[in-house]
Design an enzyme around this catalytic site. Sequence first.
Site, PDB file in Angstrom:
ATOM      1  CD  GLU B 160      17.379 -28.558 -15.539  1.00 44.71           C
ATOM      2  OE1 GLU B 160      16.562 -29.470 -15.479  1.00 44.71           O
ATOM      3  OE2 GLU B 160      17.002 -27.443 -15.575  1.00 44.71           O
ATOM      4  CD  GLU B 165      16.160 -21.940 -15.688  1.00 46.15           C
ATOM      5  OE1 GLU B 165      15.017 -22.391 -16.219  1.00 46.15           O
ATOM      6  OE2 GLU B 165      16.332 -22.196 -14.418  1.00 46.15           O
TER       7      GLU B 165
END
Lengths: 472, 281
Positions: B160, B165
């Site tokens: 990932e 974020e």
Amino acid sequence: MKTIHKIFSKITLLIFLVAFIFLGCEREISGEAVVASFSSTADVFIDSPVGMGSDFYFPYAGSKLTAWSVDENEAYQGTASMRFDVPNEDDSNGNYAGAIFRIEGAGRDLSQYDALTFWVKASQGVTIGEFGFGEDFLENKFRATIQNTSVGTSWQKVIIPLPDASRLTEERGMFRYAAGTQATNGFGYTFWIDELKFEKLGTIAQPRPSISNGEDVTVNTFIGVKINIDNLNQTFNLGNGQDITITTAPSYFTFTSTDPSVASVNSSGVIEINAAGTAVVTASLNGVEAKGSLIINSLGSFSFPPTPTRNPDDVISIFSNHYTNTNVDFYNGYWQPYQTTESADFSVNDDDFLNYTNFNFVGIQFASPTINLTSLANLHFNMYIPNEVPSNFDFLVTVVDFGPDGVNGGTDDTRQQLFVRKTPSIVADSWMTFEFSLNGLTNRNNVGLLIFENINFSSLTNLYLDNIYFYN
Amino acid sequence: MNFINKNKSKLRLPLFAFAIVLFSSCENGETQTVTTKSELVWSDEFDTDGAPDSNKWTFDIGDGTAQGIPGWGNNELQYYTDRPENIVVQDGMLHITANKETFMGATYTSAKILTKGLYETKYGRFEARIKLPWGKGLWPAFWMLGDDADGTVTWPNIGEIDIMEYRGQQPTITHGSVHGPGYSGATPITKSYELTNDRFDTGFHIFGIEWGENYINYYVDDVLYNQITPADLPEGANWVFNSNQFYIILNMAVGGNFLENPDLNTVFPQTMIVDYVRVYK
């Protein structure tokens, strides 16, 4: 910042050129060709006051005048800070500390900044009531304040966002504060402020202005009444993610009425009722619609109570525009926790009226000093009940004599109860006149209190009172 | 995004990189080399109003229950939909909107789109220009997952790469991370980047990575702020970013392990606005 400077210098240049062209036939360029601009100095206090002049500290009435000093033994940075000694509540020279810092001379152009910032610490953990700026004891046009700042014993940064910097092009009120001892059991403390300055942080965002505390408030009113829009705030999100709310003066806002023929509103947030009908007053701040509104429900012409005709020599007045009122401590004591009554007093054509809303009971105290009614054995008041009289209406007026000790309570108080029962003469939307003899109050040379209350579960919630006086 | 952040910012750049970063803040000094790949191979400019282009994007719908991970594995609160209230292209931008509403048993709705099965690739420069939402409990992301070979390889072995974020309650900070076997969930390889005198919810910013063999460089706007290489992994851990094909994901979660849940002060709706997503080789 650079862009602003550039644009500004271009404007200056442009005006200069225009002026030059206009004045081209003169022998020399007029001094007027230079654009009048105000200092954009950011600093207010670093190690000493910056650009404030010598006469800049103006304490509030009743505060301790000597609370502020420069302390060369404490500093967040540099060599000195501002020291504020908040007095004990029983200090005869002032029971709190508070002042404005106003530039002696021309104001500053703060339009390039987004916050007033400073570092603060206190001698003990305290909550300090008010920090702000924009108060000049002249118009106080752009006052902005944060409430109840938690201050600890180590240096911390405080950020007060400018509600709308574009309005602050000529501001003299650089700082204001008010600090009492409500949270410290009446005992004084010291706090220090350093590096007080305006900054462009770039992290102040998400403006959310509000009026009427963000609520849609309905007001039933009459032609001629003036209403101040209150509870004006601006809320921002700071760079640390925390919201901060600033109590904001009306002049930052732009107010709008949906029907100015019914209710017009000026730039100071004063609504004037002009005709019967409904209008909604809203506001915006720097282009952002404010949450909340005032819904004006104008019932038309106000009916005034009968004008008192008694000789002033035979009257001691508690509340009337037709007599000189005696010294009154309060018209709504707000006795917690049981009282719900709030005040929405208003004026019509400069005639004042008491308006009690959310009513259950209320006290009017006039004990400084108490009054002697030995020769004035009657009470008069006018009452108006808007909309309708509740079917369970039952109303009591109590007159209290404080006795020889002159204070409410103790063992020597006496009182007389005057009952207003529901009868056909108790009507809505009309002024009623009530007159009572006080002969039942044997001792009445220290009268200090009037109490109005609902009894027997009466659900009267809204009433106006006027011309409350004692007479012979 | 199974990512319980520990807020540790591991400084993994050699010293010379610091010098470059410092230089980049000088107006007329040397400019930092942020990116090297410039041949555009895939993009969505979001120029056609309406639903996202179905040739480029697929949806994840629901609260994760159907996928066997209720709350999407992170105790997230939103139900993803493909309704225009939650996701729409208009005025040249993709709008992903989180609403506070009761819907299919959830208290919030939002949207999540992926290029899974439509565009998957290895290596390149992946960037998006985004204006982020704000407020406690909002968790938008621009990220990538490795192909799972029809379910035969599971997370975190698929790899990932979180390009962006963000926690709505920290409007000046973005996070870039990788998750893989031995460095996933609460212990990714991660670094935060904080804007000075600016925030991510008041204007558009470019979030990107440049990914090649044995490195992933992270940048925001014109600042390269981190490089992750196999040397950054825990001892013995596998670098799973040299073999697998990865797809792109855009979403906005509400609440969950990565941050606190929204409270009464969180303003809804909140929208993440994406100007473009571009891939260069």
